[in-house]
Design a protein around this motif. Structure first.
Motif, PDB file in Angstrom:
ATOM      1  N   TRP A   1       0.829  -1.207   0.000  1.00 54.31           N
ATOM      2  CA  TRP A   1       0.000   0.000   0.000  1.00 54.31           C
ATOM      3  C   TRP A   1       0.863   1.258   0.000  1.00 54.31           C
ATOM      4  O   TRP A   1       0.573   2.227  -0.709  1.00 54.31           O
ATOM      5  CB  TRP A   1      -0.944   0.023   1.207  1.00 54.31           C
ATOM      6  N   ARG A   2       1.936   1.257   0.783  1.00 53.88           N
ATOM      7  CA  ARG A   2       2.826   2.422   0.836  1.00 53.88           C
ATOM      8  C   ARG A   2       3.364   2.726  -0.562  1.00 53.88           C
ATOM      9  O   ARG A   2       3.374   3.875  -1.008  1.00 53.88           O
ATOM     10  CB  ARG A   2       3.974   2.179   1.816  1.00 53.88           C
ATOM     11  N   ASP A   3       3.791   1.682  -1.263  1.00 52.54           N
ATOM     12  CA  ASP A   3       4.350   1.871  -2.604  1.00 52.54           C
ATOM     13  C   ASP A   3       3.277   2.341  -3.587  1.00 52.54           C
ATOM     14  O   ASP A   3       3.526   3.234  -4.404  1.00 52.54           O
ATOM     15  CB  ASP A   3       4.991   0.575  -3.100  1.00 52.54           C
ATOM     16  N   LEU A   4       2.099   1.734  -3.521  1.00 51.72           N
ATOM     17  CA  LEU A   4       1.019   2.150  -4.425  1.00 51.72           C
ATOM     18  C   LEU A   4       0.639   3.608  -4.178  1.00 51.72           C
ATOM     19  O   LEU A   4       0.434   4.371  -5.124  1.00 51.72           O
ATOM     20  CB  LEU A   4      -0.201   1.236  -4.259  1.00 51.72           C
ATOM     21  N   LYS A   5       0.561   4.000  -2.923  1.00 45.44           N
ATOM     22  CA  LYS A   5       0.210   5.389  -2.606  1.00 45.44           C
ATOM     23  C   LYS A   5       1.321   6.334  -3.058  1.00 45.44           C
ATOM     24  O   LYS A   5       1.048   7.425  -3.553  1.00 45.44           O
ATOM     25  CB  LYS A   5      -0.110   5.530  -1.123  1.00 45.44           C
ATOM     26  N   LYS A   6       2.557   5.915  -2.908  1.00 51.37           N
ATOM     27  CA  LYS A   6       3.694   6.723  -3.373  1.00 51.37           C
ATOM     28  C   LYS A   6       3.573   6.990  -4.874  1.00 51.37           C
ATOM     29  O   LYS A   6       3.956   8.045  -5.363  1.00 51.37           O
ATOM     30  CB  LYS A   6       5.004   5.984  -3.053  1.00 51.37           C
ATOM     31  N   HIS A   7       3.009   6.018  -5.591  1.00 49.36           N
ATOM     32  CA  HIS A   7       2.843   6.153  -7.038  1.00 49.36           C
ATOM     33  C   HIS A   7       1.484   6.735  -7.424  1.00 49.36           C
ATOM     34  O   HIS A   7       1.114   6.712  -8.591  1.00 49.36           O
ATOM     35  CB  HIS A   7       3.072   4.797  -7.718  1.00 49.36           C
ATOM     36  N   GLY A   8       0.747   7.270  -6.447  1.00 49.34           N
ATOM     37  CA  GLY A   8      -0.452   8.040  -6.746  1.00 49.34           C
ATOM     38  C   GLY A   8      -1.773   7.304  -6.667  1.00 49.34           C
ATOM     39  O   GLY A   8      -2.794   7.840  -7.089  1.00 49.34           O
ATOM     40  N   TYR A   9      -1.773   6.089  -6.127  1.00 52.44           N
ATOM     41  CA  TYR A   9      -3.022   5.332  -6.013  1.00 52.44           C
ATOM     42  C   TYR A   9      -3.693   5.611  -4.679  1.00 52.44           C
ATOM     43  O   TYR A   9      -3.032   5.759  -3.655  1.00 52.44           O
ATOM     44  CB  TYR A   9      -2.764   3.823  -6.187  1.00 52.44           C
ATOM     45  N   ASN A  10      -5.034   5.653  -4.718  1.00 44.59           N
ATOM     46  CA  ASN A  10      -5.793   5.894  -3.490  1.00 44.59           C
ATOM     47  C   ASN A  10      -6.292   4.558  -2.904  1.00 44.59           C
ATOM     48  O   ASN A  10      -5.965   3.493  -3.430  1.00 44.59           O
ATOM     49  CB  ASN A  10      -6.950   6.872  -3.747  1.00 44.59           C
ATOM     50  N   ASP A  11      -7.089   4.634  -1.846  1.00 44.48           N
ATOM     51  CA  ASP A  11      -7.580   3.434  -1.165  1.00 44.48           C
ATOM     52  C   ASP A  11      -8.482   2.570  -2.035  1.00 44.48           C
ATOM     53  O   ASP A  11      -8.738   1.411  -1.708  1.00 44.48           O
ATOM     54  CB  ASP A  11      -8.346   3.817   0.107  1.00 44.48           C
ATOM     55  N   ASP A  12      -8.988   3.125  -3.134  1.00 43.15           N
ATOM     56  CA  ASP A  12      -9.832   2.370  -4.062  1.00 43.15           C
ATOM     57  C   ASP A  12      -9.038   1.844  -5.253  1.00 43.15           C
ATOM     58  O   ASP A  12      -9.610   1.363  -6.230  1.00 43.15           O
ATOM     59  CB  ASP A  12     -10.983   3.243  -4.561  1.00 43.15           C
ATOM     60  N   LEU A  13      -7.702   1.955  -5.160  1.00 43.44           N
ATOM     61  CA  LEU A  13      -6.796   1.546  -6.237  1.00 43.44           C
ATOM     62  C   LEU A  13      -7.069   2.309  -7.530  1.00 43.44           C
ATOM     63  O   LEU A  13      -6.912   1.791  -8.627  1.00 43.44           O
ATOM     64  CB  LEU A  13      -6.847   0.027  -6.466  1.00 43.44           C
ATOM     65  N   GLN A  14      -7.452   3.564  -7.364  1.00 40.34           N
ATOM     66  CA  GLN A  14      -7.634   4.463  -8.491  1.00 40.34           C
ATOM     67  C   GLN A  14      -6.470   5.442  -8.499  1.00 40.34           C
ATOM     68  O   GLN A  14      -6.046   5.920  -7.444  1.00 40.34           O
ATOM     69  CB  GLN A  14      -8.956   5.229  -8.374  1.00 40.34           C
ATOM     70  N   LEU A  15      -5.969   5.740  -9.675  1.00 39.05           N
ATOM     71  CA  LEU A  15      -4.861   6.679  -9.821  1.00 39.05           C
ATOM     72  C   LEU A  15      -5.393   8.097  -9.691  1.00 39.05           C
ATOM     73  O   LEU A  15      -6.368   8.458 -10.358  1.00 39.05           O
ATOM     74  CB  LEU A  15      -4.194   6.477 -11.178  1.00 39.05           C
ATOM     75  N   ALA A  16      -4.791   8.879  -8.820  1.00 33.68           N
ATOM     76  CA  ALA A  16      -5.194  10.272  -8.638  1.00 33.68           C
ATOM     77  C   ALA A  16      -5.065  11.012  -9.964  1.00 33.68           C
ATOM     78  O   ALA A  16      -4.146  10.744 -10.746  1.00 33.68           O
ATOM     79  CB  ALA A  16      -4.331  10.935  -7.569  1.00 33.68           C
ATOM     80  N   GLU A  17      -5.965  11.943 -10.207  1.00 32.37           N
ATOM     81  CA  GLU A  17      -5.987  12.632 -11.501  1.00 32.37           C
ATOM     82  C   GLU A  17      -4.678  13.330 -11.819  1.00 32.37           C
ATOM     83  O   GLU A  17      -4.216  13.294 -12.948  1.00 32.37           O
ATOM     84  CB  GLU A  17      -7.152  13.619 -11.554  1.00 32.37           C
ATOM     85  N   ASP A  18      -4.060  13.952 -10.828  1.00 33.16           N
ATOM     86  CA  ASP A  18      -2.805  14.648 -11.102  1.00 33.16           C
ATOM     87  C   ASP A  18      -1.692  13.659 -11.463  1.00 33.16           C
ATOM     88  O   ASP A  18      -0.760  14.001 -12.161  1.00 33.16           O
ATOM     89  CB  ASP A  18      -2.387  15.562  -9.943  1.00 33.16           C
ATOM     90  N   CYS A  19      -1.811  12.425 -11.000  1.00 32.45           N
ATOM     91  CA  CYS A  19      -0.823  11.402 -11.343  1.00 32.45           C
ATOM     92  C   CYS A  19      -1.144  10.762 -12.694  1.00 32.45           C
ATOM     93  O   CYS A  19      -0.256  10.394 -13.428  1.00 32.45           O
ATOM     94  CB  CYS A  19      -0.766  10.328 -10.270  1.00 32.45           C
ATOM     95  N   ALA A  20      -2.431  10.601 -12.976  1.00 38.06           N
ATOM     96  CA  ALA A  20      -2.839   9.972 -14.231  1.00 38.06           C
ATOM     97  C   ALA A  20      -2.338  10.761 -15.433  1.00 38.06           C
ATOM     98  O   ALA A  20      -1.931  10.181 -16.440  1.00 38.06           O
ATOM     99  CB  ALA A  20      -4.364   9.813 -14.282  1.00 38.06           C
TER     100      ALA A  20
END
Length: 121
Positions: free
Chosen positions: A94-113
């Motif tokens: 989870w730490r790594d996914l969040k570092k890469h811009g993913y939220n708790d729903d495993l969706q990529l944040a718009e600014d990261c997308a």
């Protein structure tokens, strides 16, 4: 509550696997389906703040799916995270996914997308 990373059979959920493969693709700069040492080290530095050691690289090459030249394949990258996650370290995944811009729903944040093709955003 965050989305599940693993299903009842201890396989990644489709959403988690999609996220991991997207992260992999960010670092596969030459688009050959594998992370060479330079690409893998860029991933390590962004994700963990430091490069993989020679010992880390040897372990990756010995235990995960790599090309004959030693580059980490996409399936090996997913396998790396599966070992970590199924081994009880889902908080690290989870730490790594969040570092890469993913939220708790495993969706990529718009600014990261928008910059997902740039390593680290």
């Amino acid at each position: 509550m965050p989305a599940k990373l693993l299903d009842d059979d201890m396989d990644f959920t489709p959403e988690c696997e999609r996220a991991l493969r997207e992260v992999f693709a960010r670092y596969d700069k030459d688009g050959d389906g594998a992370l060479n040492e330079e690409e893998l080290q860029a991933f390590a530095v962004f994700t963990n703040g430091s490069r993989f050691t020679e010992s880390d690289l040897a372990d990756i090459r010995a235990h995960l799916k790599c090309t004959p030249a030693g580059a980490l394949c996409s399936d090996g990258f997913v396998e790396l995270y599966h070992v970590q996650t199924a081994g009880g370290e889902d908080d690290e995944t989870w730490r790594d996914l969040k570092k890469h811009g993913y939220n708790d729903d495993l969706q990529l944040a718009e600014d990261c997308a928008a910059g997902a093709n740039d390593a680290g955003h």
